[in-house]
Design a protein around this motif. Structure first.
Motif, PDB file in Angstrom:
ATOM      1  N   SER A 344       0.832  -1.190   0.000  1.00  0.00           N
ATOM      2  CA  SER A 344       0.000   0.000   0.000  1.00  0.00           C
ATOM      3  C   SER A 344       0.871   1.246   0.000  1.00  0.00           C
ATOM      4  N   ALA A 345       0.422   2.262  -0.742  1.00  0.00           N
ATOM      5  CA  ALA A 345       1.132   3.542  -0.755  1.00  0.00           C
ATOM      6  C   ALA A 345       0.654   4.473   0.345  1.00  0.00           C
ATOM      7  N   GLY A 346      -0.464   4.161   0.973  1.00  0.00           N
ATOM      8  CA  GLY A 346      -0.984   4.995   2.046  1.00  0.00           C
ATOM      9  C   GLY A 346      -1.452   6.352   1.557  1.00  0.00           C
ATOM     10  N   VAL A 347      -1.373   7.345   2.430  1.00  0.00           N
ATOM     11  CA  VAL A 347      -1.824   8.694   2.096  1.00  0.00           C
ATOM     12  C   VAL A 347      -0.620   9.627   1.975  1.00  0.00           C
ATOM     13  N   VAL A 348      -0.828  10.745   1.256  1.00  0.00           N
ATOM     14  CA  VAL A 348       0.216  11.760   1.101  1.00  0.00           C
ATOM     15  C   VAL A 348      -0.402  13.133   1.370  1.00  0.00           C
ATOM     16  N   ASP A 373       6.069   6.068   3.072  1.00  0.00           N
ATOM     17  CA  ASP A 373       6.492   4.907   3.865  1.00  0.00           C
ATOM     18  C   ASP A 373       6.221   3.631   3.077  1.00  0.00           C
ATOM     19  N   ALA A 374       7.284   2.924   2.685  1.00  0.00           N
ATOM     20  CA  ALA A 374       7.123   1.695   1.901  1.00  0.00           C
ATOM     21  C   ALA A 374       6.750   0.494   2.759  1.00  0.00           C
ATOM     22  N   ASN A 375       6.782   0.644   4.089  1.00  0.00           N
ATOM     23  CA  ASN A 375       6.427  -0.474   4.963  1.00  0.00           C
ATOM     24  C   ASN A 375       4.927  -0.448   5.278  1.00  0.00           C
ATOM     25  N   GLN A 376       4.120  -0.353   4.223  1.00  0.00           N
ATOM     26  CA  GLN A 376       2.667  -0.373   4.366  1.00  0.00           C
ATOM     27  C   GLN A 376       2.095  -1.462   3.460  1.00  0.00           C
ATOM     28  N   GLY A 377       1.020  -2.068   3.909  1.00  0.00           N
ATOM     29  CA  GLY A 377       0.396  -3.156   3.149  1.00  0.00           C
ATOM     30  C   GLY A 377      -0.212  -4.167   4.096  1.00  0.00           C
ATOM     31  N   GLY A 378      -0.360  -5.369   3.614  1.00  0.00           N
ATOM     32  CA  GLY A 378      -0.968  -6.375   4.467  1.00  0.00           C
ATOM     33  C   GLY A 378      -1.016  -7.737   3.828  1.00  0.00           C
ATOM     34  N   ALA A 379      -1.549  -8.686   4.570  1.00  0.00           N
ATOM     35  CA  ALA A 379      -1.708 -10.061   4.105  1.00  0.00           C
ATOM     36  C   ALA A 379      -2.846 -10.684   4.895  1.00  0.00           C
ATOM     37  N   GLY A 380      -3.465 -11.674   4.322  1.00  0.00           N
ATOM     38  CA  GLY A 380      -4.572 -12.319   5.017  1.00  0.00           C
ATOM     39  C   GLY A 380      -4.897 -13.678   4.444  1.00  0.00           C
ATOM     40  N   GLN A 381      -5.571 -14.474   5.253  1.00  0.00           N
ATOM     41  CA  GLN A 381      -6.049 -15.792   4.856  1.00  0.00           C
ATOM     42  C   GLN A 381      -7.463 -15.962   5.393  1.00  0.00           C
ATOM     43  N   GLN A 409      -7.152 -14.985   9.422  1.00  0.00           N
ATOM     44  CA  GLN A 409      -5.939 -14.344   9.927  1.00  0.00           C
ATOM     45  C   GLN A 409      -5.594 -13.194   9.003  1.00  0.00           C
ATOM     46  N   MET A 410      -5.177 -12.064   9.568  1.00  0.00           N
ATOM     47  CA  MET A 410      -4.780 -10.931   8.739  1.00  0.00           C
ATOM     48  C   MET A 410      -3.823 -10.018   9.507  1.00  0.00           C
ATOM     49  N   ARG A 411      -3.032  -9.273   8.735  1.00  0.00           N
ATOM     50  CA  ARG A 411      -2.124  -8.270   9.300  1.00  0.00           C
ATOM     51  C   ARG A 411      -2.096  -7.082   8.350  1.00  0.00           C
ATOM     52  N   ILE A 412      -2.270  -5.880   8.876  1.00  0.00           N
ATOM     53  CA  ILE A 412      -2.260  -4.657   8.068  1.00  0.00           C
ATOM     54  C   ILE A 412      -1.310  -3.658   8.706  1.00  0.00           C
ATOM     55  N   ARG A 413      -0.505  -3.001   7.859  1.00  0.00           N
ATOM     56  CA  ARG A 413       0.429  -1.967   8.324  1.00  0.00           C
ATOM     57  C   ARG A 413       0.115  -0.668   7.575  1.00  0.00           C
ATOM     58  N   ASP A 414      -0.064   0.418   8.301  1.00  0.00           N
ATOM     59  CA  ASP A 414      -0.284   1.709   7.645  1.00  0.00           C
ATOM     60  C   ASP A 414       0.246   2.836   8.522  1.00  0.00           C
ATOM     61  N   ASN A 415       0.428   3.985   7.893  1.00  0.00           N
ATOM     62  CA  ASN A 415       0.991   5.150   8.572  1.00  0.00           C
ATOM     63  C   ASN A 415       0.250   6.386   8.071  1.00  0.00           C
ATOM     64  N   PHE A 416      -0.571   6.996   8.920  1.00  0.00           N
ATOM     65  CA  PHE A 416      -1.368   8.149   8.523  1.00  0.00           C
ATOM     66  C   PHE A 416      -0.754   9.482   8.937  1.00  0.00           C
ATOM     67  N   GLY A 432       8.585   6.878  14.528  1.00  0.00           N
ATOM     68  CA  GLY A 432       7.592   6.766  13.473  1.00  0.00           C
ATOM     69  C   GLY A 432       6.248   6.270  13.992  1.00  0.00           C
ATOM     70  N   ASP A 433       5.200   6.543  13.203  1.00  0.00           N
ATOM     71  CA  ASP A 433       3.838   6.197  13.603  1.00  0.00           C
ATOM     72  C   ASP A 433       3.270   5.003  12.828  1.00  0.00           C
ATOM     73  N   ASN A 434       4.120   4.281  12.135  1.00  0.00           N
ATOM     74  CA  ASN A 434       3.611   3.119  11.402  1.00  0.00           C
ATOM     75  C   ASN A 434       2.972   2.142  12.392  1.00  0.00           C
ATOM     76  N   THR A 435       1.743   1.705  12.072  1.00  0.00           N
ATOM     77  CA  THR A 435       0.962   0.869  12.979  1.00  0.00           C
ATOM     78  C   THR A 435       0.705  -0.500  12.347  1.00  0.00           C
ATOM     79  N   GLU A 436       0.982  -1.535  13.093  1.00  0.00           N
ATOM     80  CA  GLU A 436       0.673  -2.903  12.664  1.00  0.00           C
ATOM     81  C   GLU A 436      -0.562  -3.377  13.436  1.00  0.00           C
ATOM     82  N   GLN A 437      -1.579  -3.790  12.693  1.00  0.00           N
ATOM     83  CA  GLN A 437      -2.816  -4.294  13.290  1.00  0.00           C
ATOM     84  C   GLN A 437      -2.972  -5.764  12.895  1.00  0.00           C
ATOM     85  N   TYR A 438      -3.097  -6.600  13.907  1.00  0.00           N
ATOM     86  CA  TYR A 438      -3.095  -8.055  13.692  1.00  0.00           C
ATOM     87  C   TYR A 438      -4.394  -8.649  14.237  1.00  0.00           C
TER      88      TYR A 438
END
Length: 824
Positions: A344-348, A373-381, A409-416, A432-438
């Motif tokens: 994810s590219a997130g917001v600018v 922030d390139a450390n944004q995105g996620g994965a899920g099953q 199961q899912m994990r999402i990373r974003d930074n607003f 940094g404010d990058n947040t991982e939600q699991y």
């Protein structure tokens, strides 16, 4: 004694449409009741039968009675009859018929003749009713619970370009989707004046299986429908508002249920490739000798995305089989598995894009689609299994029982906000404010409904009873991640949640007058929450302690719902509906021994439904329009600091919508809708009747328009017969209010598709965002700092946005194999 042959009369409304009537396969005559009175003359029961698309008698109504004894015997026989279904072309139809069943006195017998045996009382062996048929397709019924209750057949509008099954929700008025998280992240849903997040205010089901996830770290009620294979979606039921007693938790703005089925039998393989390295492969198969409820599907998707850090890959499989278990019972077994990964590219910040300060090339497009922030995105099953048993009872009653299991199961990373919220150790820089939600959860449950087949005031099956029992075992947590390396440095919350939801409802339908029908009922829901908070402090004022704590809470809610239908003419009806709904509490916000607070919604609407044509005619036009008002006791609005929705107190809405759909045989299908809604936060102490006063809620567009159209035809090219198709999709989105009295720009998007078909092969080309608009898929207004960990943060709010996709091309080759009949 003998029983006269039955005459099946389905009145045809138009001979110009080729329609084949139902053909009786099993039609044993009714049995003369043992306790029947002596008949001085023939007794006739007039039945109205509904013969569904599978050829079974799904409903029996007594139109003219000959007495309870004869009525029961005639209905019992009719429920056992089987037909080859009526068809318009190759499409099976549900039809209705009025059938007279005549019981006659026994013929005179000689004085010494023996009494008739039970077998003789049934008539001669092998002798059944004969049928003379003229077909009338059933007119599309008005909405059963409200004007805003839509049973949407996808039909020819599947030709309109869509990226996923989620986009099918746009066929309902007043619906808009946005996605700031990437190809695989759940869509944000705007419906009926609600910013429903990723599911907090909309109840989602797939073939009856609930999809909303309780206490998801990314948002309570998170519901991802991206895994559903679009080719297997036969129809959707979208109920806007809480007006059906069967609607449960999260049904604040409404309920969306995907209904799966595969009309085209055989194997269909489709491969596509397009802009930005996108590739898609789908395989769907329906055994020719089975019903539409039996199918297998596979879908693979992959692409680089339309800008940096937008790559995605996902795969899913879905299968269902329908089995007969006895003469009156069917068993459906369903399963699906899905896995996805996306960036994810997130917001600018809009000011950084305009001033050319983004860390990409200096040209306008590179700046517009850039990221921080390139450390944004996620994965899920996701894995689902379901078993549903449907039984038909005497006198038209039905019993449906379903059991389901969901593993997720899912994990999402974003930074607003960039570098704004971290409080680093003394002497260190912001991390940094990058947040991982699991989220990891298992859901197991039962659903059921029962219609006893009673007759009350001339109405059959007026009563339905239902229940739900659901248990969720969930691990949900949120952590802050370092800007460099992505390692977690702080835990925001870490909970293990166990929730039990027990719900039951009863609904009743009565028609006290020929022009008035009343529908209503009551739903009861209870919740038991058990939370293990694993992120408590290691010490308090009394000393050291274990950093864990147990919390338990209980909640109860009753929701009455009522609809009055006034038939003004055979084509025009007026419906008025009112009801209460609720959203359960996020378990992470509860206190120990608390009586769990619900978010309560009170809603009402009134409007008209009009239908013209249908019933075998070449065309059909359906139109609806309504005014509505709602009030929510505790609403949620997106908070950029938490990266999820947070409470803001009560809210209210006033709105209206209009929609119309016109179909012409299998040639033309057009649907258009427009909706307006004003959502406000009421002034404290103001009258609840003043639903137009107050502060406008942010992010919710007030005006939405949508057009879907598809036209098909046939031509001859160099002596070869070719089928062709043209399709258009258009969305118009009015300005969205933003915080601090700002408004976004309006959005106008056009998608087109063309297709040519020859025998078993189909070639297609689609273009999305035809005019190549630079638009904001999501837009916010708040304070942030993306300039670096040591840069001073500005306290001035500014616009942030997630870029929408530019013009996108896609070519598709579809091959049809193992067909048992010619393609339409």
């Amino acid at each position: 004694m003998w029983i006269s042959p039955l005459v099946l009369c389905l009145l045809s409304a138009a001979a110009e449409v080729p329609v084949s009537p139902p053909v009786p396969l099993e039609a044993a005559p009714p049995v003369m009741p043992a306790d029947a009175p002596v008949l001085p003359a023939p007794a006739t029961v007039l039945l109205r039968l509904t013969i569904d698309e599978s050829g079974e008698v799904s409903r029996v109504e007594v139109r003219e009675s000959a007495g309870a004894v004869f009525d029961g015997a005639a209905m019992a026989a009719a429920l056992r009859w089987r037909f080859q279904p009526a068809r318009r072309g190759e499409v099976p139809l549900e039809v209705q018929t009025d059938v007279p069943v005549t019981f006659t006195p026994p013929a005179p017998v000689a004085e010494a003749a023996p009494a008739a045996s039970p077998g003789e009382r049934e008539g001669k062996a092998g002798e059944g009713p004969s049928f003379s048929t003229t077909v009338r397709g059933r007119a599309q019924a008005p909405p059963p619970s409200a004007v805003g209750d839509f049973q949407i057949s996808v039909g020819q509008l599947a030709d309109v370009p869509r990226n996923s099954a989620s986009d099918l929700m746009l066929l309902a008025p007043g619906v808009m989707l946005a996605n700031h998280g990437g190809e695989g992240h759940a869509d944000t849903i705007f419906i009926r004046g609600f910013d429903a997040g990723e599911g907090k205010d909309v109840e989602f089901r797939l073939n009856g299986v609930p999809l909303n996830e309780v206490s998801n770290a990314h948002g309570h009620g998170y519901a991802d429908t991206y895994f559903i294979i679009p080719e297997l979606v036969d129809s959707l039921r979208i109920t806007e508002g809480p007006y059906d007693p069967a609607q449960g938790d999260f049904g604040v703005a409404g309920t969306v249920e995907y209904q799966l089925g595969l009309k085209r039998r055989g194997l269909t393989a489709s491969a596509s490739a397009g802009s930005f390295g996108s590739r898609r492969l789908s395989l769907v198969w329906g055994p020719p000798e089975s019903s539409e409820a039996t199918f297998v599907g596979l879908l693979l998707r992959q692409g680089q995305g339309f800008g940096p850090n937008r790559a995605y890959a996902n795969a899913g499989a879905m299968a269902q089989v329908e089995l007969r278990v006895g003469e009156e019972t069917r068993l459906r077994l369903f399963g699906t598995s899905y896995a996805a990964r996306f960036s994810s590219a997130g917001v600018v910040r809009e000011t950084d894009v305009v001033d050319g300060r983004m860390p990409c090339s200096a040209d306008a497009d590179s700046q517009f689609f850039c990221l921080y922030d390139a450390n944004q995105g996620g994965a899920g099953q996701r894995h689902i299994v379901s078993a549903e048993l449907q039984s038909r009872l005497r006198r038209g009653g039905r019993f449906v029982q379903q059991g389901f299991l969901v593993v997720r199961q899912m994990r999402i990373r974003d930074n607003f906000t960039g570098f704004l919220n971290d409080v680093p150790p003394i002497g260190e820089s912001q991390r940094g404010d990058n947040t991982e939600q699991y989220y990891r959860g298992t859901t197991v449950g039962l659903r059921g409904r029962y219609s006893p087949g009673l007759t009350l005031l001339g109405q059959t099956q007026p009563l339905e009873l239902g229940y739900v029992a659901r248990f969720d075992d969930v691990i949900t947590r949120a952590r802050r991640l370092r800007d460099h390396g992505g390692a977690p440095y702080s835990t925001l919350f870490d909970n293990q949640v166990r929730t039990t939801n027990l719900g039951a409802y009863g609904s009743l339908r009565l028609a006290p007058l020929s022009w008035l029908t009343l529908r209503g009922g009551l739903r009861l829901d209870t919740f038991l929450f058990g939370v293990e908070d694993q992120n408590r402090p290691a010490s308090d004022r009394q000393g050291t302690r274990i950093p864990e704590e147990s919390i338990e809470a209980y909640g109860f809610f009753a929701s009455p719902r009522l609809t009055a239908e006034v038939r003004l003419s055979p084509q025009l009806i007026w419906l008025t509906s009112a009801g209460l709904g609720a959203r359960s509490s996020d378990a992470a916000a509860l206190s120990d021994a608390e009586f769990a607070p619900y978010a309560r919604v009170t809603a009402a609407e009134t409007g008209l439904g009009w239908n013209l044509g249908g019933e075998g005619r070449a065309y059909e036009l359906e139109a609806r329009g309504a005014l509505f008002a709602t009030r929510v006791s505790q609403d949620l609005v997106f908070d950029e600091t938490a990266g999820r929705n947070q409470p803001v107190g009560p809210s209210q809405r006033l709105g209206a919508f209009g929609t119309a759909r016109f179909t012409l045989e299998h040639r033309l299908d057009v649907q258009a809708s427009v909706a307006w809604a004003r959502a406000t936060l009421p002034v404290p102490g103001a009258s609840p009747w003043k639903v137009w006063d107050g502060t406008v809620m942010p992010y919710i567009p007030q005006l939405l328009g949508r057009l879907d159209a598809s036209v098909r035809g046939d031509i001859s090219l160099a002596g070869l017969p070719l089928g062709w198709n043209l399709a258009l999709g258009h969305s118009a989105i009015g300005p969205k209010p933003l915080p601090l009295d700002r408004y976004s720009e309006p959005i106008f998007l056009f998608d087109v598709a063309a297709r040519a078909r020859w025998k078993w092969m189909d070639l297609g080309l689609s273009v999305e965002n035809l005019l190549d608009a630079r638009w904001h898929e999501a837009e916010f207004n708040y304070v942030s700092n993306f300039r670096g960990p040591d840069a001073p943060a500005s306290l001035m709010a500014t616009r942030h946005f997630a870029a929408g996709a530019p013009r996108t091309f896609r070519g598709t080759l579809t091959v049809y194999l193992d067909l048992q009949e010619e393609l339409p």
